[in-house]
Design a protein around this motif. Structure first.
Motif, PDB file in Angstrom:
ATOM      1  N   ARG A  34       0.851  -1.208   0.000  1.00 21.81           N
ATOM      2  CA  ARG A  34       0.000   0.000   0.000  1.00 21.81           C
ATOM      3  C   ARG A  34       0.877   1.245   0.000  1.00 21.81           C
ATOM      4  NH1 ARG A  34      -3.694  -2.157   4.947  1.00 21.81           N
ATOM      5  NH2 ARG A  34      -4.583  -3.928   3.855  1.00 21.81           N
ATOM      6  N   PRO A  35       0.342   2.358  -0.522  1.00 26.26           N
ATOM      7  CA  PRO A  35       1.122   3.602  -0.481  1.00 26.26           C
ATOM      8  C   PRO A  35       1.570   3.897   0.943  1.00 26.26           C
ATOM      9  CG  PRO A  35      -0.812   3.880  -1.844  1.00 26.26           C
ATOM     10  CD  PRO A  35      -0.941   2.523  -1.179  1.00 26.26           C
ATOM     11  N   ASP A  55      11.389   7.340  -0.998  1.00 28.15           N
ATOM     12  CA  ASP A  55      12.315   8.020  -0.095  1.00 28.15           C
ATOM     13  C   ASP A  55      12.328   7.305   1.259  1.00 28.15           C
ATOM     14  OD1 ASP A  55       9.946   8.852   1.237  1.00 28.15           O
ATOM     15  OD2 ASP A  55       9.941  10.759   0.186  1.00 28.15           O
ATOM     16  N   ARG A  56      13.237   7.746   2.108  1.00 28.94           N
ATOM     17  CA  ARG A  56      13.403   7.111   3.415  1.00 28.94           C
ATOM     18  C   ARG A  56      12.137   7.210   4.260  1.00 28.94           C
ATOM     19  NH1 ARG A  56      16.124   4.806   7.181  1.00 28.94           N
ATOM     20  NH2 ARG A  56      16.377   5.549   9.293  1.00 28.94           N
ATOM     21  N   ALA A  57      11.479   8.360   4.233  1.00 26.07           N
ATOM     22  CA  ALA A  57      10.268   8.530   5.038  1.00 26.07           C
ATOM     23  C   ALA A  57       9.203   7.509   4.620  1.00 26.07           C
ATOM     24  CB  ALA A  57       9.731   9.952   4.912  1.00 26.07           C
ATOM     25  N   GLY A  58       9.046   7.297   3.320  1.00 27.23           N
ATOM     26  CA  GLY A  58       8.090   6.305   2.836  1.00 27.23           C
ATOM     27  C   GLY A  58       8.486   4.895   3.238  1.00 27.23           C
ATOM     28  N   VAL A  60      10.253   4.009   5.860  1.00 28.14           N
ATOM     29  CA  VAL A  60      10.014   3.858   7.301  1.00 28.14           C
ATOM     30  C   VAL A  60       8.525   3.641   7.562  1.00 28.14           C
ATOM     31  CG1 VAL A  60      10.084   5.072   9.521  1.00 28.14           C
ATOM     32  CG2 VAL A  60      12.082   5.114   8.000  1.00 28.14           C
ATOM     33  N   GLN A  61       7.681   4.340   6.833  1.00 29.82           N
ATOM     34  CA  GLN A  61       6.241   4.181   7.007  1.00 29.82           C
ATOM     35  C   GLN A  61       5.797   2.768   6.621  1.00 29.82           C
ATOM     36  OE1 GLN A  61       3.935   7.287   5.153  1.00 29.82           O
ATOM     37  NE2 GLN A  61       2.005   6.260   5.567  1.00 29.82           N
ATOM     38  N   VAL A  62       6.308   2.262   5.501  1.00 25.99           N
ATOM     39  CA  VAL A  62       5.985   0.892   5.087  1.00 25.99           C
ATOM     40  C   VAL A  62       6.475  -0.098   6.146  1.00 25.99           C
ATOM     41  CG1 VAL A  62       6.476  -0.907   3.380  1.00 25.99           C
ATOM     42  CG2 VAL A  62       5.958   1.413   2.616  1.00 25.99           C
ATOM     43  N   CYS A  63       7.702   0.084   6.591  1.00 25.14           N
ATOM     44  CA  CYS A  63       8.293  -0.799   7.599  1.00 25.14           C
ATOM     45  C   CYS A  63       7.478  -0.789   8.889  1.00 25.14           C
ATOM     46  CB  CYS A  63       9.728  -0.364   7.856  1.00 25.14           C
ATOM     47  SG  CYS A  63      10.637  -1.435   8.976  1.00 25.14           S
ATOM     48  N   LEU A  74      12.621  -4.436   8.067  1.00 25.42           N
ATOM     49  CA  LEU A  74      13.699  -3.472   8.234  1.00 25.42           C
ATOM     50  C   LEU A  74      13.784  -2.603   6.992  1.00 25.42           C
ATOM     51  CD1 LEU A  74      16.416  -4.510   6.464  1.00 25.42           C
ATOM     52  CD2 LEU A  74      16.352  -6.243   8.211  1.00 25.42           C
ATOM     53  N   VAL A  75      14.430  -1.463   7.148  1.00 24.96           N
ATOM     54  CA  VAL A  75      14.622  -0.529   6.043  1.00 24.96           C
ATOM     55  C   VAL A  75      16.047  -0.693   5.528  1.00 24.96           C
ATOM     56  CG1 VAL A  75      14.752   1.916   5.402  1.00 24.96           C
ATOM     57  CG2 VAL A  75      12.946   1.130   6.933  1.00 24.96           C
ATOM     58  N   ALA A  76      16.184  -0.856   4.240  1.00 30.09           N
ATOM     59  CA  ALA A  76      17.489  -0.886   3.583  1.00 30.09           C
ATOM     60  C   ALA A  76      17.523   0.287   2.612  1.00 30.09           C
ATOM     61  CB  ALA A  76      17.675  -2.203   2.838  1.00 30.09           C
ATOM     62  N   ARG A  77      18.703   0.839   2.414  1.00 29.59           N
ATOM     63  CA  ARG A  77      18.782   1.990   1.525  1.00 29.59           C
ATOM     64  C   ARG A  77      19.673   1.695   0.340  1.00 29.59           C
ATOM     65  NH1 ARG A  77      23.403   5.297   2.170  1.00 29.59           N
ATOM     66  NH2 ARG A  77      22.348   7.123   1.351  1.00 29.59           N
ATOM     67  N   GLY A  78      19.450   2.432  -0.716  1.00 29.09           N
ATOM     68  CA  GLY A  78      20.238   2.299  -1.939  1.00 29.09           C
ATOM     69  C   GLY A  78      20.909   3.613  -2.231  1.00 29.09           C
TER      70      GLY A  78
END
Length: 89
Positions: A34-35, A55-58, A60-63, A74-78
């Motif tokens: 979901r968004p 983006d990171r905020a999105g 974190v919200q999904v996580c 967990l959040v992973a970044r690229g």
């Protein structure tokens, strides 16, 4: 550079067979997809699910949304370096 386009192109030929064996993963994909997620995918033959956010905020919200339902997340970044050709010696 177009995360939304990447998200729309995510595909996995093993996803349907994996979901037939683990239908509980469909709920995880639905919840996490979901968004603000802009893409979702079962990784390989499962059971790992991945979600793409702009983006990171999105992310974190999904996580956080997944964690609220009892899913380990967990959040992973690229950016990740992506695929590359390895010369054969």
């Amino acid at each position: 550079g177009d995360a939304a386009r990447v998200g729309s192109l995510l595909a996995n030929d093993l996803q349907a067979p994996a979901l037939s064996l683990r239908p509980d993963l469909a709920a995880v994909l639905d919840r996490g997809g979901r968004p603000p997620a802009i893409g979702r995918l079962l990784s390989g033959s499962g059971p790992t699910c991945l979600f793409l956010a702009a983006d990171r905020a999105g992310a974190v919200q999904v996580c956080d949304g997944l964690r609220d339902t009892g899913v380990d997340a967990l959040v992973a970044r690229g950016p990740a370096p992506g695929a590359h050709v390895v010369p054969v010696l």
